[in-house]
Motif scaffolding. Structure first.
Motif, PDB file in Angstrom:
ATOM      1  N   ARG A  45     -13.263  62.464  63.667  1.00  0.00           N
ATOM      2  CA  ARG A  45     -13.820  63.801  63.466  1.00  0.00           C
ATOM      3  C   ARG A  45     -12.762  64.768  62.965  1.00  0.00           C
ATOM      4  NH1 ARG A  45     -16.426  62.610  68.365  1.00  0.00           N
ATOM      5  NH2 ARG A  45     -15.000  63.975  69.512  1.00  0.00           N
ATOM      6  N   CYS A  46     -11.565  64.697  63.542  1.00  0.00           N
ATOM      7  CA  CYS A  46     -10.483  65.585  63.126  1.00  0.00           C
ATOM      8  C   CYS A  46     -10.103  65.336  61.669  1.00  0.00           C
ATOM      9  CB  CYS A  46      -9.263  65.401  64.028  1.00  0.00           C
ATOM     10  SG  CYS A  46      -9.456  66.004  65.717  1.00  0.00           S
ATOM     11  N   LEU A  47      -9.967  64.074  61.311  1.00  0.00           N
ATOM     12  CA  LEU A  47      -9.568  63.734  59.945  1.00  0.00           C
ATOM     13  C   LEU A  47     -10.641  64.141  58.943  1.00  0.00           C
ATOM     14  CD1 LEU A  47      -7.986  60.246  60.649  1.00  0.00           C
ATOM     15  CD2 LEU A  47      -6.770  62.217  59.708  1.00  0.00           C
ATOM     16  N   LEU A  48     -11.888  63.895  59.261  1.00  0.00           N
ATOM     17  CA  LEU A  48     -12.974  64.275  58.356  1.00  0.00           C
ATOM     18  C   LEU A  48     -13.085  65.793  58.223  1.00  0.00           C
ATOM     19  CD1 LEU A  48     -15.738  61.679  59.323  1.00  0.00           C
ATOM     20  CD2 LEU A  48     -14.361  61.756  57.219  1.00  0.00           C
ATOM     21  N   THR A  49     -12.796  66.509  59.312  1.00  0.00           N
ATOM     22  CA  THR A  49     -12.791  67.975  59.252  1.00  0.00           C
ATOM     23  C   THR A  49     -11.682  68.470  58.332  1.00  0.00           C
ATOM     24  OG1 THR A  49     -13.694  68.141  61.496  1.00  0.00           O
ATOM     25  CG2 THR A  49     -12.603  70.091  60.608  1.00  0.00           C
ATOM     26  N   LEU A  50     -10.478  67.879  58.454  1.00  0.00           N
ATOM     27  CA  LEU A  50      -9.376  68.249  57.568  1.00  0.00           C
ATOM     28  C   LEU A  50      -9.743  67.984  56.114  1.00  0.00           C
ATOM     29  CD1 LEU A  50      -6.300  66.889  59.571  1.00  0.00           C
ATOM     30  CD2 LEU A  50      -6.891  69.288  59.182  1.00  0.00           C
ATOM     31  N   ALA A  51     -10.395  66.852  55.856  1.00  0.00           N
ATOM     32  CA  ALA A  51     -10.808  66.531  54.488  1.00  0.00           C
ATOM     33  C   ALA A  51     -11.864  67.514  53.993  1.00  0.00           C
ATOM     34  CB  ALA A  51     -11.335  65.102  54.439  1.00  0.00           C
ATOM     35  N   GLN A  52     -12.825  67.856  54.845  1.00  0.00           N
ATOM     36  CA  GLN A  52     -13.880  68.786  54.456  1.00  0.00           C
ATOM     37  C   GLN A  52     -13.320  70.163  54.118  1.00  0.00           C
ATOM     38  OE1 GLN A  52     -17.108  68.231  53.980  1.00  0.00           O
ATOM     39  NE2 GLN A  52     -17.538  70.375  53.493  1.00  0.00           N
ATOM     40  N   LEU A  53     -12.274  70.576  54.837  1.00  0.00           N
ATOM     41  CA  LEU A  53     -11.671  71.901  54.620  1.00  0.00           C
ATOM     42  C   LEU A  53     -10.613  71.892  53.522  1.00  0.00           C
ATOM     43  CD1 LEU A  53     -11.298  73.066  58.339  1.00  0.00           C
ATOM     44  CD2 LEU A  53     -13.055  73.727  56.682  1.00  0.00           C
ATOM     45  N   GLY A  54     -10.340  70.726  52.940  1.00  0.00           N
ATOM     46  CA  GLY A  54      -9.393  70.654  51.834  1.00  0.00           C
ATOM     47  C   GLY A  54      -7.958  70.429  52.242  1.00  0.00           C
ATOM     48  N   TYR A  55      -7.717  70.152  53.534  1.00  0.00           N
ATOM     49  CA  TYR A  55      -6.355  69.917  54.004  1.00  0.00           C
ATOM     50  C   TYR A  55      -5.952  68.443  53.921  1.00  0.00           C
ATOM     51  CZ  TYR A  55      -6.211  74.680  55.807  1.00  0.00           C
ATOM     52  OH  TYR A  55      -6.219  76.050  55.918  1.00  0.00           O
ATOM     53  N   ALA A  56      -6.904  67.569  53.605  1.00  0.00           N
ATOM     54  CA  ALA A  56      -6.613  66.137  53.490  1.00  0.00           C
ATOM     55  C   ALA A  56      -7.496  65.513  52.425  1.00  0.00           C
ATOM     56  CB  ALA A  56      -6.829  65.432  54.833  1.00  0.00           C
ATOM     57  N   ASP A  57      -6.991  64.448  51.812  1.00  0.00           N
ATOM     58  CA  ASP A  57      -7.768  63.609  50.904  1.00  0.00           C
ATOM     59  C   ASP A  57      -8.178  62.344  51.648  1.00  0.00           C
ATOM     60  OD1 ASP A  57      -7.753  65.184  48.611  1.00  0.00           O
ATOM     61  OD2 ASP A  57      -5.784  64.430  47.987  1.00  0.00           O
ATOM     62  N   TYR A  58      -9.307  61.778  51.244  1.00  0.00           N
ATOM     63  CA  TYR A  58      -9.808  60.570  51.888  1.00  0.00           C
ATOM     64  C   TYR A  58     -10.318  59.617  50.815  1.00  0.00           C
ATOM     65  CZ  TYR A  58     -12.676  57.654  55.020  1.00  0.00           C
ATOM     66  OH  TYR A  58     -13.229  56.610  55.711  1.00  0.00           O
ATOM     67  N   ASP A  59      -9.766  58.399  50.764  1.00  0.00           N
ATOM     68  CA  ASP A  59     -10.155  57.436  49.742  1.00  0.00           C
ATOM     69  C   ASP A  59     -11.117  56.379  50.266  1.00  0.00           C
ATOM     70  OD1 ASP A  59      -8.630  55.736  51.296  1.00  0.00           O
ATOM     71  OD2 ASP A  59      -7.049  55.423  49.797  1.00  0.00           O
ATOM     72  N   GLY A  60     -11.682  56.624  51.421  1.00  0.00           N
ATOM     73  CA  GLY A  60     -12.597  55.665  52.017  1.00  0.00           C
ATOM     74  C   GLY A  60     -11.962  54.856  53.135  1.00  0.00           C
ATOM     75  N   LYS A  61     -10.627  54.804  53.155  1.00  0.00           N
ATOM     76  CA  LYS A  61      -9.911  54.109  54.219  1.00  0.00           C
ATOM     77  C   LYS A  61      -8.757  54.938  54.755  1.00  0.00           C
ATOM     78  CE  LYS A  61      -7.512  49.874  55.538  1.00  0.00           C
ATOM     79  NZ  LYS A  61      -7.056  48.518  55.139  1.00  0.00           N
ATOM     80  N   TYR A  62      -7.980  55.514  53.851  1.00  0.00           N
ATOM     81  CA  TYR A  62      -6.796  56.260  54.255  1.00  0.00           C
ATOM     82  C   TYR A  62      -6.943  57.756  53.983  1.00  0.00           C
ATOM     83  CZ  TYR A  62      -4.388  51.775  54.678  1.00  0.00           C
ATOM     84  OH  TYR A  62      -4.016  50.521  55.058  1.00  0.00           O
ATOM     85  N   PHE A  63      -6.357  58.529  54.883  1.00  0.00           N
ATOM     86  CA  PHE A  63      -6.286  59.975  54.718  1.00  0.00           C
ATOM     87  C   PHE A  63      -4.852  60.350  54.356  1.00  0.00           C
ATOM     88  CE2 PHE A  63      -9.888  59.289  57.408  1.00  0.00           C
ATOM     89  CZ  PHE A  63     -10.788  60.288  57.090  1.00  0.00           C
ATOM     90  N   SER A  64      -4.684  61.362  53.524  1.00  0.00           N
ATOM     91  CA  SER A  64      -3.363  61.915  53.204  1.00  0.00           C
ATOM     92  C   SER A  64      -3.495  63.424  53.092  1.00  0.00           C
ATOM     93  CB  SER A  64      -2.811  61.324  51.896  1.00  0.00           C
ATOM     94  OG  SER A  64      -3.703  61.562  50.822  1.00  0.00           O
TER      95      SER A  64
END
Length: 251
Positions: A45-64
């Motif tokens: 949930r935390c990682l997906l929230t960061l991605a939704q807010l533009g603080y992280a990228d998600y390629d389907g497996k890894y977050f950066s």
């Protein structure tokens, strides 16, 4: 502060952000959970929230993390005058001695670089404002720990994951406490290849106008050029001079 004043989700999100670093720029959900001690569902949930807010990228497996995360660090650097005050002094000091010079502050068990003037790269990692190093084995860290009450310094050392980065790294609590006492008596700290083989450094405290230690100043040099035993003789006087010039400027 009462527990009811804390926002648990926000705290967990910050733990996830702090799990990223130079050694692990990309994290899967499982890796993030392992690094933070959070369960997989919470980490997800935390990682997906960061991605939704533009603080992280998600390629389907890894977050950066994305460059947007720099806003968080820049908020501190722009809100505190310390980096702006010390940078010109660091530039002149580095030019005068021909070595890299830095200023850092204590953040828990780590030091955080707030300003740096680099003549040459003396470590395998690229240090810059925002870089973190373990306080227990860094010259600036020992200066900052030595400025704390002994019980507080010991608690931070006990809480640190005291890894031996080289065969010279001091990790035993009793030995480190003895080192801190020596720093208090001498007024400076010298590190002999404890963070990285081939690197020596010396640090002094930076006092503010109210007489408290607000930061630490250091010079790092290749051990092949300047052995640890010669660091104080070469650099201590000029560093103390810079610290004296900065004192009336620091709060």
């Amino acid at each position: 502060m009462r527990d009811t004043d804390l926002i648990g989700g926000f705290a967990k999100g910050l733990k996830i952000i702090e799990a990223f670093g130079e050694a692990q720029p990309r994290l899967s959900i499982a890796e993030a959970a392992k690094e933070t001690g959070l369960d997989r569902a919470t980490a997800r949930r935390c990682l997906l929230t960061l991605a939704q807010l533009g603080y992280a990228d998600y390629d389907g497996k890894y977050f950066s993390l994305t460059p947007r995360i720099l806003r968080l660090g820049y908020a501190y650097l722009s809100a505190t005058p310390l980096p702006h005050i010390v940078q010109p002094f660091l530039d002149r000091l580095s030019e005068e001695v021909g070595q890299s010079a830095s200023v850092s502050v204590l953040d828990g068990t780590d030091i955080v670089y707030v300003a740096r003037a680099s003549q040459k790269r003396v470590m395998s990692i690229n240090l810059m404002p925002g870089s973190r190093l373990p306080a227990y084995c860094a010259s600036m860290g020992r200066v900052l720990l030595a400025a704390l009450p002994e019980t507080e310094a010991r608690a931070l050392i006990e809480a640190a994951p005291r890894q031996a980065f080289t065969p010279r790294t001091k990790t035993e609590i009793a030995e480190l406490m003895t080192e801190l006492q020596g720093v208090r008596e001498k007024g400076h700290a010298v590190i002999d290849q404890e963070l990285e083989l081939g690197l020596c450094s010396i640090a002094v405290p930076l006092f503010g106008v109210k007489g408290r230690v607000v930061a630490a100043l250091n010079i790092g040099a290749p051990a092949a050029h300047v052995p640890a035993a010669e660091m104080a003789e070469r650099y201590l006087s000029v560093m103390q001079g810079v610290a004296g010039q900065l004192r009336p400027l620091l709060q």
